[in-house]
Design an enzyme around this catalytic site. Structure first.
Site, mmCIF file in Angstrom:
data_model
loop_
_atom_site.group_PDB
_atom_site.id
_atom_site.type_symbol
_atom_site.label_atom_id
_atom_site.label_comp_id
_atom_site.label_asym_id
_atom_site.label_seq_id
_atom_site.Cartn_x
_atom_site.Cartn_y
_atom_site.Cartn_z
ATOM 1 N N CYS A 1 3.274 -3.149 4.067
ATOM 2 C CA CYS A 1 2.399 -2.051 4.475
ATOM 3 C C CYS A 1 3.104 -1.333 5.625
ATOM 4 O O CYS A 1 4.317 -1.507 5.788
ATOM 5 C CB CYS A 1 0.991 -2.544 4.837
ATOM 6 S SG CYS A 1 0.873 -3.630 6.269
ATOM 7 N N ARG B 1 7.571 -33.760 9.141
ATOM 8 C CA ARG B 1 6.491 -33.517 10.113
ATOM 9 C C ARG B 1 5.872 -32.144 9.911
ATOM 10 O O ARG B 1 4.693 -31.922 10.234
ATOM 11 C CB ARG B 1 6.998 -33.664 11.545
ATOM 12 C CG ARG B 1 7.988 -32.593 11.994
ATOM 13 C CD ARG B 1 8.547 -32.914 13.370
ATOM 14 N NE ARG B 1 9.372 -31.849 13.913
ATOM 15 C CZ ARG B 1 10.635 -31.605 13.571
ATOM 16 N NH1 ARG B 1 11.221 -32.352 12.635
ATOM 17 N NH2 ARG B 1 11.323 -30.637 14.129
ATOM 18 N N HIS B 2 6.638 -31.228 9.345
ATOM 19 C CA HIS B 2 6.111 -29.870 9.125
ATOM 20 C C HIS B 2 5.084 -29.848 7.997
ATOM 21 O O HIS B 2 4.160 -29.044 8.006
ATOM 22 C CB HIS B 2 7.256 -28.894 8.841
ATOM 23 C CG HIS B 2 8.251 -28.853 9.961
ATOM 24 N ND1 HIS B 2 7.922 -28.400 11.211
ATOM 25 C CD2 HIS B 2 9.553 -29.246 10.017
ATOM 26 C CE1 HIS B 2 8.983 -28.504 12.004
ATOM 27 N NE2 HIS B 2 9.987 -29.023 11.297
ATOM 28 N N HIS C 1 9.613 -24.223 8.566
ATOM 29 C CA HIS C 1 8.569 -24.972 9.290
ATOM 30 C C HIS C 1 7.152 -24.722 8.781
ATOM 31 O O HIS C 1 6.305 -25.595 8.906
ATOM 32 C CB HIS C 1 8.634 -24.635 10.785
ATOM 33 C CG HIS C 1 9.814 -25.234 11.469
ATOM 34 N ND1 HIS C 1 9.956 -25.254 12.838
ATOM 35 C CD2 HIS C 1 10.935 -25.840 10.972
ATOM 36 C CE1 HIS C 1 11.098 -25.850 13.162
ATOM 37 N NE2 HIS C 1 11.726 -26.206 12.052
ATOM 38 N N ASP D 1 0.862 -1.177 0.000
ATOM 39 C CA ASP D 1 0.000 0.000 0.000
ATOM 40 C C ASP D 1 0.905 1.235 0.000
ATOM 41 O O ASP D 1 2.139 1.119 -0.160
ATOM 42 C CB ASP D 1 -1.003 -0.032 1.167
ATOM 43 C CG ASP D 1 -0.357 0.146 2.531
ATOM 44 O OD1 ASP D 1 0.898 0.240 2.605
ATOM 45 O OD2 ASP D 1 -1.094 0.197 3.538
ATOM 46 N N THR E 1 2.851 -1.714 8.930
ATOM 47 C CA THR E 1 3.301 -2.651 9.960
ATOM 48 C C THR E 1 3.580 -4.063 9.433
ATOM 49 O O THR E 1 4.202 -4.858 10.137
ATOM 50 C CB THR E 1 2.205 -2.804 11.035
ATOM 51 O OG1 THR E 1 1.015 -3.288 10.380
ATOM 52 C CG2 THR E 1 1.914 -1.467 11.727
HETATM 53 C C1 RB5 Z 1 -1.799 2.651 6.537
HETATM 54 O O1 RB5 Z 1 -1.880 3.832 7.239
HETATM 55 C C2 RB5 Z 1 -1.626 1.487 7.491
HETATM 56 O O2 RB5 Z 1 -2.763 1.325 8.277
HETATM 57 C C3 RB5 Z 1 -1.332 0.225 6.726
HETATM 58 O O3 RB5 Z 1 -0.213 0.402 5.940
HETATM 59 C C4 RB5 Z 1 -1.018 -1.023 7.542
HETATM 60 O O4 RB5 Z 1 0.011 -0.787 8.454
HETATM 61 C C5 RB5 Z 1 -2.126 -1.762 8.110
HETATM 62 O O5 RB5 Z 1 -1.956 -2.783 8.736
#
Ligand code: RB5
Length: 145
Positions: free
Chosen positions: A67, A134-135, A100, A11, A69
């Protein structure tokens, strides 16, 4: 021999890191399949995750999603049957999720992980094989639910 394709998507919050990872893939001899986004204009990560997952499943390749996070992308990607997405913020997580969990979509957070670490994580994602055994049984159980 044709180049190995790797799907890539982000994104707006992951756009800059996605571009850096794309260049790294090219330098390493892979062929990036970029599903977008193509700018820092605001967009919705689930739509990008959906496009990337379709590419990964249709072409039987691995993918990378970025993205802010890495978490939203992983949540969205894991809704798609056959996708095993993992957010990795360090090399150990990435090594283990390839060995794994047979992770086929790496998720990284541009606001969490520095460029140097992200490149190392990508290298591990590309270079580490699933251990099977096993994985494999455990991975198969994920799909049965
Ligand atoms: C965008 O602001 C942010 O929410 C998106 O990139 C992401 O981190 C969502 O999980």
């Amino acid at each position: 021999m044709s180049k190995i394709k790797v799907a890539l998507g982000s994104d707006h919050a992951g756009y800059a890191l996605k571009e850096t990872l794309k260049q790294h893939l090219i330098v390493r001899g892979f062929e990036p399949v970029d599903v977008g986004t193509m700018s820092t204009d605001s967009c919705d990560y689930p739509a990008i995750a959906k496009d990337l997952c379709k590419t990964v499943l249709d072409e039987n390749i691995h993918g990378v999603l970025v993205c802010g996070t890495g978490i939203g992308m992983s949540m969205a990607a894991n809704r798609h049957e056959g996708i095993r997405a993992a957010v990795c913020a360090n090399a150990f997580q990435c090594e283990m999720t390839r060995k794994h969990n047979d992770c086929n979509v790496l998720c990284v957070g541009e606001r969490v992980t520095g460029v140097g670490a992200a490149l190392s994580i990508l290298d591990i994602f590309l270079d580490t094989e699933f251990e099977g055994g096993r994985h494999q049984r455990r991975v198969d159980l994920i799909e049965l639910d």
